[in-house]
Design an enzyme around this catalytic site. Structure first.
Site, short mmCIF file in Angstrom:
data_model
loop_
_atom_site.label_atom_id
_atom_site.label_comp_id
_atom_site.label_asym_id
_atom_site.label_seq_id
_atom_site.Cartn_x
_atom_site.Cartn_y
_atom_site.Cartn_z
NE ARG A 32 7.23 -27.22 10.02
CZ ARG A 32 6.76 -28.33 9.48
NH1 ARG A 32 5.77 -29.00 10.08
NH2 ARG A 32 7.25 -28.80 8.36
CG HIS A 78 7.48 -19.58 5.49
ND1 HIS A 78 8.39 -20.04 6.42
CD2 HIS A 78 6.27 -20.06 5.87
CE1 HIS A 78 7.75 -20.77 7.33
NE2 HIS A 78 6.47 -20.80 7.02
CE1 TYR A 122 -12.99 -8.27 1.46
CE2 TYR A 122 -12.78 -10.28 2.76
CZ TYR A 122 -13.34 -9.59 1.69
OH TYR A 122 -14.24 -10.20 0.89
#
Length: 861
Positions: A32, A78, A122
Site C-alpha cells: 500500500r 484493487h 464528470y
C-alpha cells in the site's frame, strides 16, 4: 460454548496481537504505502496505469470517463474504496503535484488552493505520452506477473519503465512504523546522472551531484541553502528549505511584494488566509492589502505594502511566519526486493539501472524466441515451397490426404518437418504460393536471421546492453526533458559558496537614485561600443548611473548609511540584470531603516582573506569634520541587520566612506571653502565602536561637505563646486601637506556670487561629471573641458542657473569609453562615489580672503 467435534486451542493474547499486527504492518508496507525502487510506483498507481493500459486509453486515443477507469481498476485489481483509486488518479494528473504527470485529465481535477476535483462521473482521462514509456514492452515478458485478488486475472508486479520515475516524480506515503517522502527531480539532470553512473559504476555521490544538482519541484520556488540537499543525496535523509519566488515592484505609489511561485505542496488559499490573520493580529506589520491575482497564465499573489514599510523586512517576516518558506523533509525509503530500505542517490540510480538491464535481457530473450519461432516456420516454407518439384509434391500429399491430420503427418514424413512447420504449411493461403510471395519469404528469412544474430550478440555482450539503456534514456530526455524549475540559493546554507558559484567577472552599476544591478562582463564584450551610460541603461526620470565598477562574484559590497550603519552584500547576491535593465532599489536588498539613506558604497575583495582585511582600512568623515579610520577586519563578519560603523552624534551625519591602503592621502573640504590635506597615517586606527578624531577644525557656522582619498598625486586633480554653479580643478600639490585637525587652506574663494562650497571630488581628464540642480535638472560634462587653475581663485562658471536655482550635488560618472576599458580588466582597488546631495539651507557664510592658515592641533575630540 464448545460444540461437539470442535477443539479449542489456547493462545496467548500478547503473542496473537504481535503476530497479527506484524502481518498487518507488512501488508501496509509492501502492498500500500511504499513504492518499488524499480518503477517508483505504489500498487494503486501501478494498477491505475495497468487498468488504463488494458482499456487502451493511450495518449493518442480519445478520453474515457474517469468512472469507467476507476470501476475497471476496482473490479479487476484493487479491492478497496473507489475514492482510493480516483484520488490517486487525480493526483497523477495534477501538474502541481507531479513533476511529470502520468495521466491526462479533462475536466476539473482540483487546484493549488485545495479545491477538490469534480466527481468521477464528470471527468475524463487518458494516459500521458510519458506513461507510454512507463508501460513500454509490458507485452514482451519483461516483468513478472501475479494473480489478482481473486486469482481470476494477472497483473504486473512492476512496470518495465524507461523513465526513472522514482527520481523524477518522487513519492510520499505513511506506512506502519515508517514513512517515505521522496523529492522529485529534473528528468534531464536525472538522465545525465544515470548515464554517468553507467559509464563509471565507481562514481561518487559528489560526482553524481554535478549532474543532478538538487530536487526540482513542479511548483518551482527556491531551495534556500544546500546542506539539506547534500544530506539527502548522501544519506537518504535531509531537510530541504523551500522559499517562494518573489520580486519587488511598485503599484501606484506603494511598494509591493509579488509572489510568482510558491513552495511545493503549499495550499495557496490557506497560505493567504493565514497571512491575513497574522496581519490582523499585527504579527506582520507593514502589509496594506493581499490580493490573489492568479489566473490561467500563472500564479501571482500581491502583498501591497504600507508607505512606511521596508519591503525586505516584511518579506523576512513572511518567510518566518507563513508558508512562503517551508521545508521538505526527504526520507528516501523504498522497497528493494520486497524489503523497505533507506536509499541514497547512488542506490536509487543503481537499482533503476539494474531493473532496466533485466528488462532489456528479458525483452531481448522474448524477441529472440519469437524470431527463432518465425525462422523455424520460414525454414519449413523454404523446404516445401522453395522449389517447384517440392511444391508439387506437397500439394499432391495434401490433395490425396483423407483429412488435415493425415495431410500434416504426410508432410512431416515427406519433408522432415516439425509439427509446427507442417501446420504452418497447411495454414498457407494459395496466394502465398506465387513467385513474388516466394521471394518475400526468402527476404524475410534473411532479415530474421540477421535479427537473430543481432539479438544473440546483445545477450552475449553486456557493454552493449548498457549502451542500449543509455540510448533509450537519451531518447527519453530528448522527448520529455525540460528546464529546471526550482532555483537554488546557495547563500542560505553553511557550505562554502565559492565551491558552487563561479568567480566570474561582472560589472556593477548603481544609479544616483540607488538602483543597483549586476551584469555579466561578457554582455559588454559582445555588444557594440557605447557601454553603460544614459544611452544604454534604463533609468527613471532625472536618474543616472553614478557608480560603475568591475567586480567578481566572490567579492563584497559594503554600504554605509547617513546614520553610520554598515551593511553587506556579496556581489553574487546583487540581482542580475541586462545591460539595459533598471536594476533593484538597494533599500529592498538590505534591512536599512526607513529614515536612513545610503551615503557610500565600497567594493572589497574576499573578507575571509585575513591578510587582505588587515592591510586595508575604511576611512569615514562626518559633517562636523570628524574622521575615523578602522581596519577592514572590523567589517569582515557580515550581519544581516548591519553593524554600527561610526557613532553619529546629534546634528551630525556621515558624508562618505573610503577604502585606503595605508599610503593614501586624505583631503577634507568645508562649505566655507576650506580644504585640508594630510597623510593617512596621521589618523590612527580605532575600533568600530569609537567616535573618531577631528579631521578639520571649523568655525561655528561651517561644516564639512566631503572627503576624497588621493592615491595618484601626479595625475589626479581636485575638483570643487559651489552651489551657484562655480567650480575649478586644482592640482593636488597646490594643497600643502599639514597635520590632521588643522583649519586647512582656501580651496575656493567663496563670495555671495559663488555661494557655499557643496562638493569635492578627485578627477582626471578621462572622468565625466554629472551636475544635479535643486530644480531636478541634470547636466553632464567631461572633465577634459575644464582646465586646471590655481587654488585661491573663484573658479569658472560650470552651469548657468535660472533665478533662485542652485546646485544640489555633483557626481563623478564614467564616460562611455571608460566602461569599455573598465570591462577589459577587473580592478584590484575599489572605486567609491559618495552621495553628496545636501539640502543647503544654512545661511551663506561670509567670504574669507585671508592667507593660508597653519595647521592647528592633533588632539582627539
Amino acid at each position: 460454548m464448545q460444540k461437539e467435534g470442535e477443539r479449542l486451542i489456547p493462545i496467548n493474547i500478547v503473542d496473537e496481537m504481535k503476530s497479527s499486527y506484524i502481518d498487518y504492518s507488512m501488508s501496509v508496507i509492501v502492498s500500500r504505502a511504499l513504492p518499488d525502487v524499480r518503477d517508483g510506483l505504489k500498487p494503486v498507481h501501478r494498477r491505475v496505469l495497468y487498468g488504463m493500459y488494458g482499456l487502451g486509453v493511450f495518449s493518442n486515443r480519445k478520453y474515457l470517463k474517469s468512472a469507467r477507469i476507476v470501476g475497471d481498476v476496482l473490479g479487476k485489481y484493487h479491492p478497496h474504496g473507489d475514492s482510493s483509486v480516483y484520488d490517486a488518479m487525480v493526483r497523477m494528473a495534477q501538474d502541481w503535484s507531479l513533476r511529470y504527470p502520468q495521466v491526462d485529465g479533462q475536466g476539473n481535477f482540483g487546484s493549488m488552493d485545495g479545491d477538490p476535483p469534480a466527481a468521477m462521473r464528470y471527468t475524463e482521462a487518458r494516459l500521458k505520452k510519458i506513461s507510454d514509456e512507463v508501460l513500454s514492452d509490458l507485452d514482451k515478458e519483461t516483468v513478472d506477473f501475479q494473480n489478482n485478488f481473486d486469482d481470476s486475472l494477472q497483473e504486473p508486479t512492476v512496470m518495465p519503465t524507461k523513465v526513472p520515475n522514482l527520481l523524477v516524480n518522487g513519492t510520499s506515503g505513511i506506512a506502519v512504523g515508517m514513512a517515505t517522502n521522496m523529492a522529485p527531480h529534473n528528468l534531464s539532470e536525472s538522465v545525465d546522472a544515470i548515464c554517468a553512473y553507467i559509464d563509471n559504476k565507481e562514481i561518487t555521490i559528489d560526482e553524481l551531484m554535478q549532474h543532478i544538482i538538487a530536487p526540482d519541484f513542479p511548483t518551482g520556488g527556491i531551495i534556500y541553502g544546500y546542506d539539506g540537499v547534500r544530506d539527502a543525496f548522501h544519506t537518504g535523509r535531509g531537510r530541504v528549505v523551500l522559499r517562494a519566488k518573489v520580486s519587488f515592484d511598485e503599484i501606484g505609489n506603494r511598494n509591493a511584494i509579488i509572489v510568482s511561485e510558491i513552495p511545493y505542496q503549499v495550499n495557496k488559499a490557506e497560505m493567504i488566509a493565514r497571512t491575513a490573520e497574522l496581519v490582523k493580529d499585527e504579527k506582520i506589520p507593514g502589509i496594506h492589502e493581499i490580493r490573489d491575482e492568479s489566473d490561467r497564465k500563472g500564479l501571482r499573489v500581491v502583498y501591497e505594502l504600507k508607505n512606511d514599510a521596508i519591503p525586505n523586512v516584511v518579506l523576512n517576516l513572511l518567510y518566518k511566519y507563513t508558508a512562503l518558506q517551508t521545508s521538505f523533509s526527504v526520507n528516501n525509503i523504498a522497497l528493494v526486493h520486497g524489503r523497505p530500505e533507506q536509499l541514497n542517490l547512488k542506490d536509487i540510480i543503481h537499482h533503476f539501472v539494474e531493473h532496466r538491464h533485466e528488462v532489456i535481457v528479458r525483452r531481448t530473450q522474448f524477441e529472440l524466441k519469437k524470431a527463432k519461432e518465425r525462422a523455424h516456420i520460414l525454414e519449413g516454407f523454404m523446404k516445401v515451397i522453395g522449389t517447384q518439384d517440392a511444391l508439387d509434391r506437397a500439394i499432391s500429399i495434401i490433395r490425396h490426404s483423407a483429412n488435415p491430420q493425415a495431410a500434416k503427418e504426410g508432410l512431416i514424413e515427406a519433408f522432415e518437418l516439425s509439427d509446427i512447420q507442417a501446420q504452418a504449411i497447411l495454414d498457407l493461403r494459395l496466394a502465398r504460393l506465387t513467385g513474388m510471395e516466394l521471394d518475400k519469404i526468402r527476404d524475410e528469412y534473411d532479415a530474421i536471421m540477421k535479427e537473430i544474430e543481432n539479438l544473440e550478440d546483445i545477450l552475449a555482450n553486456e557493454p552493449r546492453r548498457f549502451q542500449i539503456i543509455k540510448d533509450e534514456l537519451i531518447e527519453i530526455k530528448e522527448k520529455y526533458g525540460d528546464e529546471r524549475r526550482t532555483e537554488i540559493d546557495y547563500s542560505g546554507g553553511e557550505m562554502s559558496i565559492e565551491d558552487i558559484i563561479p568567480n566570474e567577472a561582472v560589472v556593477l552599476t548603481i544609479s544616483h537614485a540607488g538602483y543597483i544591478k549586476r551584469t555579466s562582463l561578457s554582455e559588454y564584450k559582445i555588444q557594440s561600443r557605447g557601454g553603460v551610460g544614459n544611452k544604454a541603461a534604463t533609468t527613471r526620470d532625472s536618474d543616472f548611473l553614478e557608480y560603475i565598477v568591475s567586480a567578481t562574484n566572490h567579492q563584497y559590497m559594503l554600504f554605509f548609511t547617513e546614520k553610520g550603519r554598515c551593511y553587506w552584500l556579496r556581489v553574487f547576491e546583487i540581482p542580475e540584470g541586462s545591460k539595459t535593465a533598471k536594476g533593484r532599489a538597494v533599500q529592498n536588498l538590505i534591512n536599512i531603516e526607513p529614515d536612513d539613506k545610503i551615503k557610500a558604497y565600497i567594493r572589497t575583495n574576499n573578507l575571509k582573506d585575513s591578510e587582505y582585511v588587515n592591510q586595508m582600512s575604511v576611512v569615514m568623515v562626518t559633517k562636523n569634520g570628524t574622521i575615523k579610520k578602522t581596519s577592514l577586519e572590523a567589517y569582515s563578519r557580515p550581519r544581516v541587520n548591519g553593524v554600527n560603523a561610526i557613532e553619529i552624534r546629534d546634528n551630525d551625519q556621515l558624508l562618505g566612506a573610503y577604502l585606503t591602503n595605508g599610503t593614501s592621502q586624505i583631503m577634507i573640504a568645508t562649505k566655507n571653502g576650506k580644504c585640508i590635506r594630510f597623510p593617512e597615517e596621521k589618523v590612527r586606527e580605532v575600533g568600530r565602536g569609537s567616535i573618531g578624531v577631528r579631521g578639520i577644525a571649523m568655525e561655528d557656522n561651517d561644516e564639512a561637505i566631503g572627503m576624497i582619498v588621493v592615491n595618484d598625486v601626479e595625475n589626479e586633480t581636485v575638483l570643487v563646486v559651489s552651489e551657484k554653479g562655480y567650480g575649478k580643478r586644482t592640482a593636488v600639490e597646490d594643497y600643502r601637506i599639514t597635520n590632521r585637525g588643522g583649519k586647512g587652506v582656501i580651496t575656493l574663494n567663496i563670495t555671495e556670487k559663488t555661494g557655499n562650497l557643496i562638493a569635492i571630488q578627485n578627477v582626471t581628464d578621462e572622468d565625466g561629471l554629472m551636475i544635479i540642480n535643486k530644480s531636478g535638472v541634470a547636466i553632464r560634462m567631461g572633465m577634459d573641458e575644464m582646465r586646471v587653475m590655481g587654488r585661491n581663485t573663484q573658479g569658472v562658471k560650470l552651469i548657468n542657473l535660472k533665478k533662485n536655482d542652485e546646485i544640489a550635488a555633483i557626481a563623478k560618472v564614467a564616460m562611455d569609453k571608460d566602461v569599455e576599458e573598465d570591462s577589459e580588466e577587473i580592478e584590484e582597488e575599489t572605486e567609491i562615489v559618495a552621495d553628496n546631495q545636501e539640502d543647503n539651507t544654512i545661511p551663506q557664510a561670509e567670504n574669507e580672503n585671508t592667507a593660508e592658515e597653519n595647521e592647528n592641533s592633533d588632539s582627539e575630540e
